[in-house]
Design an enzyme around this catalytic site. Structure first.
Site, short mmCIF file in Angstrom:
data_model
loop_
_atom_site.label_atom_id
_atom_site.label_comp_id
_atom_site.label_asym_id
_atom_site.label_seq_id
_atom_site.Cartn_x
_atom_site.Cartn_y
_atom_site.Cartn_z
N CYS A 40 12.30 33.16 79.20
CA CYS A 40 13.11 32.15 78.51
C CYS A 40 14.60 32.51 78.44
O CYS A 40 15.41 31.66 78.09
CB CYS A 40 12.55 31.92 77.11
SG CYS A 40 10.86 31.29 77.13
N HIS A 73 17.90 29.05 72.90
CA HIS A 73 16.59 28.76 73.49
C HIS A 73 15.74 28.04 72.45
O HIS A 73 15.69 28.44 71.28
CB HIS A 73 15.92 30.06 73.92
CG HIS A 73 14.47 29.93 74.19
ND1 HIS A 73 13.97 28.97 75.05
CD2 HIS A 73 13.39 30.60 73.72
CE1 HIS A 73 12.66 29.07 75.10
NE2 HIS A 73 12.27 30.04 74.31
N ASN A 88 9.24 23.67 73.73
CA ASN A 88 9.81 24.86 74.35
C ASN A 88 9.67 24.72 75.87
O ASN A 88 8.56 24.76 76.40
CB ASN A 88 9.06 26.10 73.84
CG ASN A 88 9.54 27.40 74.45
OD1 ASN A 88 10.20 27.42 75.47
ND2 ASN A 88 9.19 28.51 73.81
#
Length: 325
Positions: free
Chosen positions: A113, A252, A282
């Protein structure tokens, strides 16, 4: 990163909207539970015929259109992903082919990520030496590696791609500073156990579910909550700016509830935190560029604004970039 500038952004998310009720039912949780734990209300999942490179290509084309450049002007393409089309070749090679960008260097970056900022750092150095323009793309299709019965993971993730065009020119937002961190001692907190050289995927592995994304959610949360504030403080000191100088925070999009908790601890008194997690979940390496593009397209940034990008995730890894609009 002196003189590297962001000339255009773009994003792509699949058409299919997956509700909390749909994703939660096999995992034994409902919409209210998911919303309370994550602030996620829906996410997008790729169609069966869509792969990571397809979303990455669409995001790249949008960013190139915004930047006003053609594929012939690109010198490098970097795709940040932990869900490649195939173990090899790199997903970036498919993007290069799709765009018709022959002659470019094309490679993947896997810092999970945090990958988009890792890729940004890498290509920034390249274009300062080689000239031309670079595509940085974060793209992931996590829906293909989720265990439908694992409520710790399946409720969190969506699919998507975001892109930036970088160039060493005098126009556009300036990338002022970048920092990258890895914490390999914590590498087992987030993983896909099988499918690599350590543990090739076979029938026994499939039966055991070792092809699925796995995460120690409690320890990951502890890492983010405990480490990120200090890392941000150190990054701003290195960059020579004060916390009150930051106008925008683009993190993020791991979990909306966790983001609120972390943001409160970062002491960025004048910053607006930008979020897409509520509707997209996400999206892995795609979440920062998707969220950045959303802010750009609604006109959230003004000349002189300082924007802090913050990635964190598997590895464990953390990455930061300071952008002057």
């Amino acid at each position: 990163m002196k003189d590297v500038r962001i000339l255009g952004t773009g994003a792509c998310v699949p058409d299919r909207i997956v509700s909390n009720d749909e994703v939660g039912a096999p995992a034994g949780v409902d919409d209210a539970w998911i919303t309370r734990k994550t602030s996620i209300r829906e996410r997008r999942w790729a169609a069966p015929e869509q792969a990571t490179s397809d979303l990455a290509t669409a995001a790249a084309r949008a960013a190139m259109q915004a930047a006003g450049i053609t594929a012939e002007q690109l010198s490098v393409i970097a795709v940040a992903t932990s869900t490649p089309d195939r173990p090899q070749p790199p997903t970036a090679a498919y993007v290069q082919r799709n765009l018709g960008a022959s002659g470019t260097a094309a490679f993947d970056v896997n810092a999970v990520c945090s990958g988009t900022v890792f890729a940004l750092s890498a290509v920034g150095s390249i274009i300062l030496r080689r000239g031309g323009y670079a595509l940085v793309i974060g793209a992931d299709v996590y829906s293909r590696i989720l265990d439908p019965a694992d409520r710790k993971t399946v409720i969190l993730f969506g699919d998507g791609a975001g892109a930036m065009v970088l160039g060493p020119t005098g126009r556009g937002p300036l990338v002022r500073h970048v920092a990258l961190h890895s914490f390999g001692a914590l590498s087992d907190l987030i993983q896909v156990p099988a499918g690599g050289s350590r543990l090739p995927l076979d029938h026994d592995g499939l039966d055991a579910g070792l092809q699925y994304f796995a995460m120690d959610g409690r320890e990951v949360r502890r890492f983010v909550v405990e480490e990120l504030p200090q890392l941000v403080k150190g990054f701003l000191h290195e960059a020579g700016v004060e916390s009150q100088d930051i106008s925008h925070f683009v993190p993020h999009q791991a979990n909306g509830v966790m983001l609120d908790e972390v943001f409160a601890d970062l002491s960025l008194p004048r910053a607006t935190m930008h979020r897409t997690v509520t509707h997209y979940g996400n999206t892995g390496a795609a979440s920062i560029p998707i969220t950045l593009d959303a802010a750009v397209r609604r006109g959230a940034f003004r000349p002189g604004d300082l924007i802090l990008l913050a990635g964190f995730g598997g590895g464990m890894a953390a990455s930061f970039a300071l952008i002057e609009w």
